[in-house]
Write a protein that holds these residues in place. Structure first.
Motif, mmCIF file in Angstrom:
data_model
loop_
_atom_site.group_PDB
_atom_site.id
_atom_site.type_symbol
_atom_site.label_atom_id
_atom_site.label_comp_id
_atom_site.label_asym_id
_atom_site.label_seq_id
_atom_site.Cartn_x
_atom_site.Cartn_y
_atom_site.Cartn_z
ATOM 1 N N PHE A 381 -6.346 10.956 29.177
ATOM 2 C CA PHE A 381 -7.252 11.296 30.266
ATOM 3 C C PHE A 381 -8.474 10.380 30.270
ATOM 4 C CE2 PHE A 381 -10.899 13.863 31.825
ATOM 5 C CZ PHE A 381 -10.480 14.023 33.135
ATOM 6 N N THR A 382 -8.972 10.057 29.086
ATOM 7 C CA THR A 382 -10.162 9.218 28.970
ATOM 8 C C THR A 382 -9.871 7.765 29.332
ATOM 9 O OG1 THR A 382 -10.958 10.684 27.232
ATOM 10 C CG2 THR A 382 -12.008 8.550 27.365
ATOM 11 N N GLY A 383 -8.606 7.376 29.253
ATOM 12 C CA GLY A 383 -8.232 6.017 29.618
ATOM 13 C C GLY A 383 -8.135 5.062 28.448
ATOM 14 N N VAL A 384 -7.997 5.608 27.234
ATOM 15 C CA VAL A 384 -7.791 4.753 26.067
ATOM 16 C C VAL A 384 -6.349 4.906 25.600
ATOM 17 C CG1 VAL A 384 -10.208 4.822 25.389
ATOM 18 C CG2 VAL A 384 -8.623 6.510 24.437
ATOM 19 N N GLU A 385 -5.906 3.971 24.774
ATOM 20 C CA GLU A 385 -4.484 3.867 24.462
ATOM 21 C C GLU A 385 -4.049 4.689 23.257
ATOM 22 O OE1 GLU A 385 -4.041 -0.287 23.919
ATOM 23 O OE2 GLU A 385 -4.485 -0.788 26.016
ATOM 24 N N ARG A 386 -4.958 4.963 22.344
ATOM 25 C CA ARG A 386 -4.518 5.569 21.094
ATOM 26 C C ARG A 386 -5.655 6.377 20.463
ATOM 27 N NH1 ARG A 386 -5.678 0.393 20.777
ATOM 28 N NH2 ARG A 386 -7.143 -0.342 19.186
ATOM 29 N N VAL A 387 -5.272 7.207 19.507
ATOM 30 C CA VAL A 387 -6.211 7.976 18.719
ATOM 31 C C VAL A 387 -6.287 7.338 17.330
ATOM 32 C CG1 VAL A 387 -6.770 10.231 17.723
ATOM 33 C CG2 VAL A 387 -5.666 10.092 19.967
#
Length: 395
Positions: A381-387
């Motif tokens: 949702f935030t638009g980043v690829e990974r945690v």
């Protein structure tokens, strides 16, 4: 005779009233976003984007199909929602605007008393000039009225046109037509909101009745003080008087806190059967915004959930107990912990710095799986690829 509502039931009632007991993956759509904001009453707006801005995360935490574009459309093109003040800056259904007119009148009296001491009498001329400029030339941002010689220094050093814009907005003559990089675009209210919302008038008595009744509907149960604090548009005395006038329509209840103490409150009698049969909230683990309406009344949250929470943004780093901007964790009907994390948009990662579980909450494999699944949804949702889990994140 007062009805006792045990703590576990009180938690489920409040979660249901705050939109947190609905299926979080049922398709929402634009109409669903509108209905959700109306059900909540308002959604607080905040500029901090450590992970995601407050209003976005509040809606996402209730439904993972929420799309930002639907909120933008409702605010900036449909005029179905508007931005103004409750206890803080918020997104509010435009159908509530006629009631907010009473807030504007009250707010103007307070501003004139306080701001004249702050800015001097001369800010009135800036108000008139700024209003005329927008009326004749169209929407305006604060930076467009700033003179080259003015040096900003926080709210206490606003330039005159910024002061004028805020005065006109907080008293209802201007509305927010949109935002650019989160900076407000101001326009005449009648050009932003549809006439069906902008033009109607309600009496003072109807305003107070609506404000108190609507607050109690959304809280489920409350004291007169909690009713007044919900929208922050009526005084505690007005809410107290409203309760006294409507005792025949109210049911006295006693709300059990986590420590067993009982708090006398009221509920709407005609809503009682449904109120006392709330659904079980989803068992999944969810990240909440620090400004989530479930947490707005910190004392209420602590009584119901045994969860003490404070934002430490303004606490010097050495004195922070947790972190700069720590997110509460909800699982089922329990507040189970808090997490310190930040979205690194350049690196494309959601960086988890530390997690703290509540006393008595076990870090089981299943709970960690639920946490990782929620963080993966939030990263998308935030638009980043990974945690990314940083060293020492489990303490």
């Amino acid at each position: 005779m007062a009805i006792l509502i045990e703590n576990s039931l009180a938690r489920r009632i409040f979660l249901e009233r705050q939109g947190l007991s609905r299926p979080p993956n049922r398709q929402l759509g634009r109409d669903g976003v509108q209905a959700l904001v109306e059900d909540l009453g308002f959604v607080q707006v905040d500029s901090i984007q450590t992970v995601e801005r407050a209003h976005q995360l509040i809606l996402f935490s209730r439904n993972q199909t929420y799309a930002r574009g639907h909120l933008t459309d409702l605010l900036e093109r449909q005029g179905a929602l508007f931005e103004n003040w409750t206890h803080d800056a918020s997104i509010i259904p435009s159908a509530f605007f006629p009631y907010w007119k009473h807030r504007f009148v009250r707010r103007e009296a307070r501003i004139r008393a306080n701001w004249t001491r702050w800015r001097g009498e001369d800010y009135d001329s800036a108000v008139a000039d700024t209003y005329d400029r927008i009326r004749d030339q169209g929407p305006m941002m604060a930076r467009e009225g700033k003179t080259d010689e003015h040096v900003s220094g926080g709210w206490w050093n606003w330039h005159p046109s910024k002061t004028a814009l805020e005065f006109l907005w907080q008293t209802g003559r201007l509305a927010i037509a949109g935002r650019v990089n989160f900076q407000k675009i101001y326009d005449l209210t009648e050009r932003v909101l549809p006439a069906e919302h902008h033009e109607p008038e309600v009496s003072e008595a109807d305003f107070i009745d609506w404000a108190c009744r609507s607050a109690l509907e959304r809280l489920g149960f409350a004291t007169s003080g909690e009713i007044a604090a919900f929208f922050d548009i009526v005084t505690p005395q007005e809410a107290k008087d409203w309760v006294l006038r409507h005792r025949d329509a109210l049911q006295a209840v006693e709300i059990e806190s986590v420590d067993g103490r009982r708090r006398p409150s009221f509920a709407l009698a005609d809503r009682l059967p449904a109120l006392l049969s709330p659904p079980e909230p989803p068992g999944r683990l969810r990240v909440l915004s620090p400004f989530d309406p479930l947490l707005r009344d910190r004392d209420r949250t602590e009584r119901l959930f045994g969860f003490h929470y404070r934002i430490e943004v303004f606490v010097p780093e050495p004195k922070r107990q947790y972190g700069y901007y720590v997110f509460p964790l909800l699982e089922g009907d329990r507040m189970v912990g808090r997490i310190d994390m930040k979205a690194d948009r350049k690196a494309g990662s959601l960086d988890v710095k530390r997690i703290w579980w509540q006393p008595g909450v076990r870090e089981s494999a299943g709970r960690l799986d639920r946490l990782e699944a929620e963080l993966a949804r939030l990263a998308k949702f935030t638009g980043v690829e990974r945690v990314c889990f940083m060293d020492g994140w489990r303490g």
